[in-house]
Design a protein around this motif. Structure first.
Motif, PDB file in Angstrom:
ATOM      1  N   ARG A 231     -14.542   4.483   0.319  1.00  0.00           N
ATOM      2  CA  ARG A 231     -14.374   2.541  -0.979  1.00  0.00           C
ATOM      3  C   ARG A 231     -13.587   2.425  -0.750  1.00  0.00           C
ATOM      4  O   ARG A 231     -13.173   1.041  -0.949  1.00  0.00           O
ATOM      5  CB  ARG A 231     -13.697   3.340  -2.279  1.00  0.00           C
ATOM      6  N   GLY A 232     -12.330   2.118   0.834  1.00  0.00           N
ATOM      7  CA  GLY A 232     -11.855   0.740   0.997  1.00  0.00           C
ATOM      8  C   GLY A 232     -10.223   1.188   0.172  1.00  0.00           C
ATOM      9  O   GLY A 232     -10.220   2.013  -0.544  1.00  0.00           O
ATOM     10  N   ASP A 233     -10.392  -0.185  -0.217  1.00  0.00           N
ATOM     11  CA  ASP A 233      -8.768  -1.111  -0.634  1.00  0.00           C
ATOM     12  C   ASP A 233      -9.349  -0.602  -2.644  1.00  0.00           C
ATOM     13  O   ASP A 233      -9.222  -0.605  -3.384  1.00  0.00           O
ATOM     14  CB  ASP A 233      -9.022  -2.331  -1.294  1.00  0.00           C
ATOM     15  N   ALA A 234     -10.836   0.011  -2.747  1.00  0.00           N
ATOM     16  CA  ALA A 234     -11.398  -0.204  -4.114  1.00  0.00           C
ATOM     17  C   ALA A 234     -10.604   1.359  -4.300  1.00  0.00           C
ATOM     18  O   ALA A 234     -11.053   1.815  -5.740  1.00  0.00           O
ATOM     19  CB  ALA A 234     -13.394  -0.172  -4.179  1.00  0.00           C
ATOM     20  N   ALA A 235     -10.067   1.921  -3.927  1.00  0.00           N
ATOM     21  CA  ALA A 235      -9.928   3.556  -3.957  1.00  0.00           C
ATOM     22  C   ALA A 235      -8.248   3.510  -4.445  1.00  0.00           C
ATOM     23  O   ALA A 235      -7.701   4.491  -4.952  1.00  0.00           O
ATOM     24  CB  ALA A 235      -9.695   4.158  -2.990  1.00  0.00           C
ATOM     25  N   ALA A 241      -1.214  -1.180  -8.188  1.00  0.00           N
ATOM     26  CA  ALA A 241      -2.287  -1.298  -8.321  1.00  0.00           C
ATOM     27  C   ALA A 241      -2.548  -2.519  -9.964  1.00  0.00           C
ATOM     28  O   ALA A 241      -3.414  -3.196  -9.794  1.00  0.00           O
ATOM     29  CB  ALA A 241      -3.090  -0.621  -7.847  1.00  0.00           C
ATOM     30  N   ARG A 242      -1.670  -2.177 -10.724  1.00  0.00           N
ATOM     31  CA  ARG A 242      -1.319  -2.404 -12.267  1.00  0.00           C
ATOM     32  C   ARG A 242      -0.270  -3.298 -11.886  1.00  0.00           C
ATOM     33  O   ARG A 242      -0.517  -3.647 -13.606  1.00  0.00           O
ATOM     34  CB  ARG A 242      -1.112  -1.557 -12.993  1.00  0.00           C
ATOM     35  N   ARG A 271       4.722  -4.364  -0.748  1.00  0.00           N
ATOM     36  CA  ARG A 271       4.276  -5.610  -0.714  1.00  0.00           C
ATOM     37  C   ARG A 271       2.934  -5.585   0.371  1.00  0.00           C
ATOM     38  O   ARG A 271       1.992  -6.489  -0.381  1.00  0.00           O
ATOM     39  CB  ARG A 271       5.512  -6.362   0.005  1.00  0.00           C
ATOM     40  N   ALA A 272       2.650  -4.626   0.383  1.00  0.00           N
ATOM     41  CA  ALA A 272       0.983  -4.693   1.549  1.00  0.00           C
ATOM     42  C   ALA A 272       0.576  -4.310   0.694  1.00  0.00           C
ATOM     43  O   ALA A 272      -0.692  -4.707   0.872  1.00  0.00           O
ATOM     44  CB  ALA A 272       1.408  -3.558   2.732  1.00  0.00           C
ATOM     45  N   THR A 273       0.742  -3.702  -0.293  1.00  0.00           N
ATOM     46  CA  THR A 273      -0.637  -2.236  -0.914  1.00  0.00           C
ATOM     47  C   THR A 273      -1.286  -3.556  -2.226  1.00  0.00           C
ATOM     48  O   THR A 273      -1.447  -4.593  -2.398  1.00  0.00           O
ATOM     49  CB  THR A 273       0.118  -1.650  -1.926  1.00  0.00           C
ATOM     50  N   ALA A 274       0.118  -4.868  -2.655  1.00  0.00           N
ATOM     51  CA  ALA A 274      -0.131  -5.884  -4.014  1.00  0.00           C
ATOM     52  C   ALA A 274      -0.571  -7.224  -2.894  1.00  0.00           C
ATOM     53  O   ALA A 274      -1.704  -7.170  -3.733  1.00  0.00           O
ATOM     54  CB  ALA A 274       0.946  -6.486  -3.773  1.00  0.00           C
ATOM     55  N   GLN A 275      -0.424  -6.913  -2.010  1.00  0.00           N
ATOM     56  CA  GLN A 275      -1.230  -8.096  -0.921  1.00  0.00           C
ATOM     57  C   GLN A 275      -2.882  -7.802  -0.810  1.00  0.00           C
ATOM     58  O   GLN A 275      -4.043  -8.602  -0.888  1.00  0.00           O
ATOM     59  CB  GLN A 275      -0.847  -8.484   0.529  1.00  0.00           C
ATOM     60  N   ARG A 276      -3.387  -6.735  -0.543  1.00  0.00           N
ATOM     61  CA  ARG A 276      -4.644  -5.825  -0.472  1.00  0.00           C
ATOM     62  C   ARG A 276      -5.031  -6.199  -1.941  1.00  0.00           C
ATOM     63  O   ARG A 276      -5.749  -6.651  -1.841  1.00  0.00           O
ATOM     64  CB  ARG A 276      -4.195  -4.548   0.175  1.00  0.00           C
ATOM     65  N   ALA A 277      -4.609  -5.593  -2.562  1.00  0.00           N
ATOM     66  CA  ALA A 277      -4.660  -5.888  -3.722  1.00  0.00           C
ATOM     67  C   ALA A 277      -4.935  -6.776  -4.481  1.00  0.00           C
ATOM     68  O   ALA A 277      -6.533  -6.754  -5.181  1.00  0.00           O
ATOM     69  CB  ALA A 277      -3.932  -4.855  -4.887  1.00  0.00           C
ATOM     70  N   LEU A 278      -4.945  -7.932  -4.304  1.00  0.00           N
ATOM     71  CA  LEU A 278      -4.221  -9.242  -4.722  1.00  0.00           C
ATOM     72  C   LEU A 278      -5.896 -10.130  -3.927  1.00  0.00           C
ATOM     73  O   LEU A 278      -7.163 -10.921  -4.571  1.00  0.00           O
ATOM     74  CB  LEU A 278      -3.571 -10.514  -3.798  1.00  0.00           C
ATOM     75  N   LEU A 279      -6.344  -9.536  -2.557  1.00  0.00           N
ATOM     76  CA  LEU A 279      -7.381  -9.939  -2.116  1.00  0.00           C
ATOM     77  C   LEU A 279      -8.479  -9.401  -2.659  1.00  0.00           C
ATOM     78  O   LEU A 279      -9.663 -10.196  -2.299  1.00  0.00           O
ATOM     79  CB  LEU A 279      -6.487  -9.571  -0.468  1.00  0.00           C
ATOM     80  N   SER A 280      -8.687  -8.323  -2.892  1.00  0.00           N
ATOM     81  CA  SER A 280      -9.441  -7.858  -3.331  1.00  0.00           C
ATOM     82  C   SER A 280      -9.927  -7.578  -4.170  1.00  0.00           C
ATOM     83  O   SER A 280     -10.710  -7.142  -5.286  1.00  0.00           O
ATOM     84  CB  SER A 280      -9.455  -5.863  -2.854  1.00  0.00           C
ATOM     85  N   GLY A 281      -9.195  -8.936  -5.441  1.00  0.00           N
ATOM     86  CA  GLY A 281      -9.754  -9.316  -6.363  1.00  0.00           C
ATOM     87  C   GLY A 281      -9.070  -7.436  -8.226  1.00  0.00           C
ATOM     88  O   GLY A 281      -9.284  -7.583  -9.129  1.00  0.00           O
ATOM     89  N   ARG A 282      -8.342  -6.851  -7.533  1.00  0.00           N
ATOM     90  CA  ARG A 282      -7.781  -5.524  -7.891  1.00  0.00           C
ATOM     91  C   ARG A 282      -6.474  -6.080  -8.642  1.00  0.00           C
ATOM     92  O   ARG A 282      -6.094  -4.818  -9.530  1.00  0.00           O
ATOM     93  CB  ARG A 282      -7.864  -4.349  -7.548  1.00  0.00           C
ATOM     94  N   LEU A 283      -5.944  -6.380  -7.944  1.00  0.00           N
ATOM     95  CA  LEU A 283      -4.551  -7.072  -9.148  1.00  0.00           C
ATOM     96  C   LEU A 283      -4.416  -8.711  -9.281  1.00  0.00           C
ATOM     97  O   LEU A 283      -4.460  -9.590  -8.668  1.00  0.00           O
ATOM     98  CB  LEU A 283      -3.654  -6.634  -7.953  1.00  0.00           C
TER      99      LEU A 283
END
Length: 302
Positions: A231-235, A241-242, A271-283
């Motif tokens: 699932r990529g970033d969706a996982a 992520a919250r 920081r990297a996780t937060a940025q990916r979560a932002l870009l993927s719309g999960r955050l």
């Protein structure tokens, strides 16, 4: 040219010379022998490599490198990345290569440009990299069946390179010359840094008094890996992520006291996780701002 084949066609039987009886070279030599090729010589110096050659390539004579290369239809150069260019240069300068000889290296970081020093030797260059870690034992021969190989070569030799991979039991994946470093960085980043990450997690569980950290982590990490591959970033789950800045702040404060060596890794990955979560719309940005401010503040602290 006897080495040319159509896609996935079984190539001709080759006399194979293996330069380097390390974990990779000895196993690939054994895989080629199992496929019906004849390994005519192997180079080995250390006690470990000599033992590996004797185990995986029984009966194959150990020879100096020039003798391993001379007369072989297919030469496998299984040496460290940084040694490869000098080895190619030396073999070319001494006239050891023969015209039309297939010369394959196993480095992930290099494509076929590393063979430029041998341009006048009229060899057929192959960069064939197995994307797995090796133990240097017979166990690896079975693991090759689940292994992808990054293949880079001349367009004319691509069917041959892919056929050799299939013969060894692997799955060929074409990598363009200009993408070779990106390919290798992806593998190194995922596999090597995963070891560091998991080892740090085990260290922290040990600090928490857990007797068997691996037992606690295995089901969690296995599920996380499987979900991410599917699932990529969706996982992504968890406090970052919250946007749970309070929980993250508690983690960072604990790390400062308990495991300051892990703290920089945690901050960088958060920081990297937060940025990916932002870009993927999960955050959501509104939830991310306090978290990113916390991380920026902590990264500025000694």
């Amino acid at each position: 040219m006897p080495w040319v084949s159509t896609p996935h066609e079984r190539p001709a039987r080759f006399d194979v010379g293996v330069v380097g009886a390390g974990r990779v070279g000895a196993v690939l030599g054994a895989a080629l022998a199992r496929a019906g090729h004849v390994v005519t010589g192997v180079s080995a110096v250390s006690e470990e490599s000599l033992e590996r050659a004797a185990t995986l390539l029984p009966g194959v004579p150990v020879k100096p490198i020039p003798e391993v290369v001379a007369g072989a239809h297919l030469v496998v150069l299984a040496v460290p990345d940084d040694a490869l260019a000098d080895l190619v240069r030396g073999l070319s300068a001494t006239g050891t290569f023969t015209p039309g000889q297939l010369v394959m290296h196993t480095s992930g970081a290099h494509g076929i440009s590393v063979f430029e020093a041998a341009a006048d030797s009229d060899i057929v260059p192959l960069a064939i990299h197995p994307a797995m870690t090796f133990t240097g034992t017979e166990l690896d021969l079975e693991r090759l069946h689940d292994c992808c190989f990054g293949v880079t070569t001349l367009d004319l030799a691509r069917p041959l390179g892919e056929a050799l991979v299939i013969e060894m039991g692997g799955d060929p994946v074409w990598i363009a010359e200009e993408d070779r470093v990106t390919y290798h960085a992806a593998l190194a980043h995922g596999s090597n840094h995963l070891v560091t990450l998991v080892a740090q997690s085990m260290q922290l569980l040990g600090e928490a008094g857990v007797d068997d950290p691996a037992r606690v982590l295995e089901p969690l990490l296995s599920a996380a890996l499987a979900n991410t591959l599917q699932r990529g970033d969706a996982a992504l789950t968890g406090p970052v992520a919250r946007g749970d800045a309070g929980t993250v702040a508690g983690h960072v404060a604990m790390l400062r006291k308990v495991a300051p060596d892990i703290r920089p890794t945690y901050l960088a990955l958060a920081r990297a996780t937060a940025q990916r979560a932002l870009l993927s719309g999960r955050l959501r940005a509104s939830d991310a701002d306090p978290l990113l401010e916390l991380l920026a503040h902590e990264e500025d602290q000694p």
